[in-house]
Write a protein that holds these residues in place. Structure first.
Motif, short mmCIF file in Angstrom:
data_model
loop_
_atom_site.label_atom_id
_atom_site.label_comp_id
_atom_site.label_asym_id
_atom_site.label_seq_id
_atom_site.Cartn_x
_atom_site.Cartn_y
_atom_site.Cartn_z
N GLY A 129 0.49 -1.43 0.32
CA GLY A 129 0.18 -0.14 -0.36
C GLY A 129 0.60 0.90 0.39
O GLY A 129 0.21 2.34 -0.53
N GLN A 130 1.97 1.02 0.43
CA GLN A 130 2.97 2.20 0.42
C GLN A 130 4.29 2.12 -0.87
O GLN A 130 5.01 1.37 -0.96
N ILE A 131 4.62 3.10 -1.67
CA ILE A 131 5.66 3.02 -2.36
C ILE A 131 6.39 4.63 -1.62
O ILE A 131 5.94 6.20 -1.23
N VAL A 132 8.28 4.55 -1.45
CA VAL A 132 8.61 5.90 -1.52
C VAL A 132 9.68 5.39 -2.97
O VAL A 132 10.12 4.71 -2.71
N CYS A 133 9.45 7.15 -2.71
CA CYS A 133 10.18 7.25 -4.25
C CYS A 133 11.42 8.57 -4.02
O CYS A 133 11.37 9.03 -3.23
N SER A 134 12.41 8.47 -4.20
CA SER A 134 13.36 9.76 -4.41
C SER A 134 12.52 10.48 -5.50
O SER A 134 11.99 10.57 -6.40
N ARG A 135 13.07 11.53 -5.19
CA ARG A 135 12.81 13.04 -5.32
C ARG A 135 12.46 12.77 -6.89
O ARG A 135 11.95 13.78 -7.38
N ASP A 136 14.11 12.26 -7.13
CA ASP A 136 14.57 12.27 -9.09
C ASP A 136 13.57 11.49 -9.58
O ASP A 136 13.93 11.08 -11.49
N THR A 137 12.44 10.52 -8.92
CA THR A 137 11.81 9.73 -10.03
C THR A 137 10.72 9.74 -10.87
O THR A 137 10.46 10.89 -10.36
N ALA A 138 10.58 9.64 -11.55
CA ALA A 138 8.94 10.20 -12.38
C ALA A 138 7.80 10.49 -10.98
O ALA A 138 8.08 9.76 -10.51
N ASP A 139 7.67 11.15 -11.39
CA ASP A 139 6.18 12.09 -11.34
C ASP A 139 4.49 10.64 -11.35
O ASP A 139 4.10 10.45 -12.96
N ALA A 140 4.44 9.85 -10.42
CA ALA A 140 3.68 9.39 -10.17
C ALA A 140 1.76 9.46 -10.86
O ALA A 140 1.41 8.62 -11.13
N PHE A 141 1.93 11.34 -11.13
CA PHE A 141 0.16 11.70 -11.47
C PHE A 141 0.88 12.42 -12.18
O PHE A 141 -0.54 13.31 -12.87
N GLY A 142 2.20 12.16 -13.48
CA GLY A 142 2.17 12.83 -14.99
C GLY A 142 0.57 11.11 -15.78
O GLY A 142 0.77 10.32 -15.30
N PRO A 143 0.44 11.92 -16.82
CA PRO A 143 -0.58 11.75 -17.28
C PRO A 143 -0.18 9.52 -17.88
O PRO A 143 -1.08 9.23 -17.63
N LYS A 144 1.47 9.94 -18.59
CA LYS A 144 1.64 8.24 -18.62
C LYS A 144 1.46 7.31 -17.55
O LYS A 144 0.96 5.81 -17.60
N ALA A 145 1.89 8.15 -16.43
CA ALA A 145 2.00 7.24 -15.23
C ALA A 145 0.75 6.96 -14.43
O ALA A 145 -0.15 5.49 -14.42
N VAL A 146 -0.41 7.74 -14.69
CA VAL A 146 -1.69 7.19 -14.24
C VAL A 146 -2.26 5.94 -15.14
O VAL A 146 -2.63 5.37 -14.75
N GLN A 147 -1.89 6.59 -16.80
CA GLN A 147 -2.68 5.72 -17.18
C GLN A 147 -1.62 4.30 -16.91
O GLN A 147 -2.70 3.17 -17.49
N ALA A 148 -1.04 3.74 -17.35
CA ALA A 148 -0.35 2.95 -17.09
C ALA A 148 -0.69 2.15 -15.40
O ALA A 148 -1.17 0.77 -15.51
N SER A 149 -0.99 2.87 -14.23
CA SER A 149 -1.51 2.34 -13.27
C SER A 149 -2.81 1.98 -13.30
O SER A 149 -2.65 1.08 -12.48
N MET A 150 -3.33 2.16 -14.28
CA MET A 150 -4.94 1.35 -14.05
C MET A 150 -5.76 1.42 -12.92
O MET A 150 -6.46 0.10 -12.76
N GLY A 151 -5.33 3.19 -12.49
CA GLY A 151 -6.46 3.02 -11.47
C GLY A 151 -5.76 2.89 -9.61
O GLY A 151 -6.54 2.99 -9.41
N ALA A 152 -5.00 2.55 -9.83
CA ALA A 152 -4.58 1.42 -8.79
C ALA A 152 -3.68 2.67 -7.99
O ALA A 152 -3.94 2.20 -6.90
N LEU A 153 -3.31 3.20 -8.37
CA LEU A 153 -3.03 4.79 -7.59
C LEU A 153 -4.40 4.73 -6.43
O LEU A 153 -4.14 5.55 -5.46
#
Length: 253
Positions: A129-153
């Motif tokens: 239920g928790q993911i921690v990211c370094s600050r230079d990791t891609a943005d989870a709320f960018g369009p491509k990441a949101v699309q690839a997550s398929m609602g898992a956010l």
């Protein structure tokens, strides 16, 4: 009808600077929006009437009913779908993370938003239920990441933190995959702790590597051939998470 101001706003949200400024992000597509709308504050919903008629109890601040041509004007996808939503960023607290009681995924410099979205999706699948990211990791709320997550956010909380400091203060086991690690399939694994996944090209950075106290190795099976260079970061994460869960009892409902 979509105003120029609304079109401009959505176009701006393709860029991280504006997402951070407005604290808003875009999600598109039937499943993604339907899955996320009960869990995030929806500032704006833009949809075809046929999509709205199939939904129940939609909650949003503003609704604009459009046709397919209008959606194409504003969509951030190559193939626009029948709904687009603008959501407000969630307000997550890192104090909620307890690595002594749960398994946490840590991402060190993941750059590909598609990989990131896939890892959010696999975390959801494996009950992380928790993911921690370094600050230079891609943005989870960018369009491509949101699309690839398929609602898992909707179920996986993604935090951007000083990863080195987080791991230094971590009192449980920190795992990472390395070529000189011990065979993943031979090792006892815990149902709590931190699994670190490194950058697609460079792996886990030295400063983060020094904080890992359990080095694992995903064995390859081409024994009569040269070793493959590496696994895709998301694939490696999936293999590791699957083995962690395989070695603990499955909770049946």
């Amino acid at each position: 009808m979509l105003s120029k101001a609304k079109i401009k706003l959505i176009r701006q949200l393709e860029i991280k600077k504006y997402r951070d400024e407005y604290k808003l992000f875009v999600a598109e597509g039937n499943k993604t929006v339907a899955d996320m709308i009960p869990f995030f504050d929806c500032e704006l919903l833009i949809a075809e009437d046929s999509w709205i008629s199939r939904q129940n109890n939609l909650k949003m601040k503003e609704l604009i009913v459009v046709g397919g041509d209008e959606l194409r004007k504003v969509s951030l996808l190559k193939t626009p779908q029948d709904v687009l939503a603008v959501f407000r960023y969630p307000d997550y607290k890192t104090v909620e993370i307890n690595t002594s009681k749960e398994l946490v995924l840590a991402l060190d410099g993941i750059q590909d938003p598609g990989n990131l979205g896939t890892m959010i999706r696999l975390a959801d699948w494996f009950g992380i239920g928790q993911i921690v990211c370094s600050r230079d990791t891609a943005d989870a709320f960018g369009p491509k990441a949101v699309q690839a997550s398929m609602g898992a956010l909707r179920r996986v909380k993604v935090h951007y933190i000083h990863l080195e400091e987080f791991l230094k203060n971590c009192e449980t086991t920190v795992y990472g995959a390395f070529l000189d690690g011990t065979n993943l399939y031979d090792e006892p694994l815990s149902s709590c702790g931190v699994i670190v996944v490194g950058n697609e090209g460079n792996g886990i950075r030295p400063n983060i590597e020094s904080l890992i106290n359990r080095r694992l190795y995903i064995p390859h099976y081409q024994h009569d051939k040269p070793n493959p260079d590496s696994l895709n970061a998301a694939l490696a994460a999936a293999i590791i998470c699957a083995e962690f869960r395989r070695k603990e009892p499955v909770q049946k409902e």
